[in-house]
Design a protein around this motif. Structure first.
Motif, mmCIF file in Angstrom:
data_model
loop_
_atom_site.group_PDB
_atom_site.id
_atom_site.type_symbol
_atom_site.label_atom_id
_atom_site.label_comp_id
_atom_site.label_asym_id
_atom_site.label_seq_id
_atom_site.Cartn_x
_atom_site.Cartn_y
_atom_site.Cartn_z
ATOM 1 N N ALA A 112 0.834 -1.206 0.000
ATOM 2 C CA ALA A 112 0.000 0.000 0.000
ATOM 3 C C ALA A 112 0.866 1.252 0.000
ATOM 4 O O ALA A 112 0.598 2.214 -0.732
ATOM 5 C CB ALA A 112 -0.927 -0.014 1.218
ATOM 6 N N GLU A 128 2.365 1.907 -3.297
ATOM 7 C CA GLU A 128 1.363 2.357 -4.275
ATOM 8 C C GLU A 128 0.794 3.715 -3.895
ATOM 9 O O GLU A 128 -0.195 4.161 -4.473
ATOM 10 C CB GLU A 128 0.240 1.321 -4.356
ATOM 11 C CG GLU A 128 0.687 -0.010 -4.957
ATOM 12 C CD GLU A 128 -0.390 -1.082 -4.862
ATOM 13 O OE1 GLU A 128 -1.449 -0.817 -4.239
ATOM 14 O OE2 GLU A 128 -0.170 -2.195 -5.396
ATOM 15 N N ASP A 129 1.428 4.372 -2.907
ATOM 16 C CA ASP A 129 1.004 5.686 -2.410
ATOM 17 C C ASP A 129 -0.391 5.653 -1.794
ATOM 18 O O ASP A 129 -1.077 6.675 -1.724
ATOM 19 C CB ASP A 129 1.054 6.744 -3.528
ATOM 20 C CG ASP A 129 2.489 7.035 -3.963
ATOM 21 O OD1 ASP A 129 3.373 7.079 -3.082
ATOM 22 O OD2 ASP A 129 2.717 7.194 -5.173
ATOM 23 N N ALA A 130 -0.815 4.484 -1.319
ATOM 24 C CA ALA A 130 -2.101 4.355 -0.620
ATOM 25 C C ALA A 130 -1.830 4.376 0.881
ATOM 26 O O ALA A 130 -2.016 3.373 1.583
ATOM 27 C CB ALA A 130 -2.804 3.075 -1.047
ATOM 28 N N GLU A 156 -3.286 5.867 3.399
ATOM 29 C CA GLU A 156 -4.424 5.664 4.290
ATOM 30 C C GLU A 156 -4.743 4.177 4.441
ATOM 31 O O GLU A 156 -5.110 3.719 5.522
ATOM 32 C CB GLU A 156 -5.655 6.423 3.777
ATOM 33 C CG GLU A 156 -5.545 7.932 3.890
ATOM 34 C CD GLU A 156 -5.355 8.371 5.334
ATOM 35 O OE1 GLU A 156 -6.031 7.828 6.231
ATOM 36 O OE2 GLU A 156 -4.504 9.255 5.577
ATOM 37 N N GLU A 157 -4.606 3.420 3.366
ATOM 38 C CA GLU A 157 -4.845 1.982 3.437
ATOM 39 C C GLU A 157 -3.801 1.314 4.322
ATOM 40 O O GLU A 157 -4.119 0.415 5.118
ATOM 41 C CB GLU A 157 -4.817 1.371 2.031
ATOM 42 C CG GLU A 157 -4.871 -0.151 1.978
ATOM 43 C CD GLU A 157 -6.165 -0.736 2.530
ATOM 44 O OE1 GLU A 157 -6.209 -1.976 2.712
ATOM 45 O OE2 GLU A 157 -7.122 0.023 2.806
#
Length: 237
Positions: free
Chosen positions: A78, A81-83, A85-86
């Motif tokens: 995550a 993938e620059d996610a 918050e996830e």
């Protein structure tokens, strides 16, 4: 995230692997799994790793003891993938699970304290009616607990009546305390099984102490993992 390393920042797979007792294949596998960001390649196709990959590897290896391999992998994937918050949500779920495990341990410890010692005057064997009366339950409840595996009374060969020995009374009392604490039968059954496997309540104390130690170690591992992940996030910029 593509890299543009300077010559002094270039690392080979073996450079990353050596410091952590890993194989170079493990490093390549981590990249393919998204644990490490994608590496640049030389004109000849060789992977070029950098200090960013080293930080990612440190973060992942620090996350594993507290969150487990699967969740640690998902967290790193995550982030890469620059996610963000996830990634934070996944970490929150691990912390929530740890808190739930602590509450379960506290409930078991509380139940054991509330049981108190049985008196020597209590008979070794008893029937369903007297036991239900002593616990303030209906006989039907004890029969339901028997079907769930919480108690295992034997049958009198002459009358067919259920006969509860000392261990059965102990299990019934422990189940009663846990039910009062809000636990479901399917949650209580494995705890009763632990008591039986330990050979009673006293040996279980050692298991509870070990359980408590493992929860503390997990909590501290989560702190270490969070620190290394924060360092990786700063490295990513």
């Amino acid at each position: 995230m593509g890299q543009n390393p300077q010559n002094g920042d270039r690392l080979r797979p073996v450079d990353l692997a050596r410091g952590h007792g890993l194989s170079t294949q493990a490093i390549r596998n981590y990249e393919e799994a998204g644990i490490l960001p994608a590496a640049d390649r030389t004109p000849h196709g060789y992977r070029v790793y950098t200090s960013l990959h080293a930080a990612a590897l440190r973060a992942f290896l620090a996350l594993v003891p507290g969150h487990g391999h699967r969740t640690a992998t998902s967290i790193m994937r995550a982030v890469n993938e620059d996610a963000i918050e996830e990634a934070l949500r996944l970490m929150d779920e691990s912390h929530a699970q740890l808190l739930d495990d602590r509450r379960t341990l506290q409930a078991v410890e509380s139940a054991l304290r509330d049981l108190g010692p049985t008196t020597a005057s209590e008979p070794g064997d008893t029937f369903i009616g007297p036991l239900a009366g002593k616990l303030g339950l209906r006989p039907a409840t004890l029969r339901k607990w028997e079907r769930a595996g919480l108690v295992r009374p034997r049958r009198d060969p002459r009358t067919g009546y259920r006969v509860y020995d000392d261990a059965d009374v102990r299990d019934a009392r422990l189940a009663h305390q846990l039910r009062r604490g809000g636990y479901l039968l399917e949650q209580i059954a494995p705890l009763i099984a632990q008591v039986r496997a330990a050979g009673g309540l006293e040996p279980l104390e050692a298991a509870l102490c070990d359980w408590r130690g493992r929860l503390s170690a997990r909590g501290r591992a989560m702190l270490t993992g969070a620190a290394e992940l924060e360092a990786y996030l700063r490295e990513r910029g």
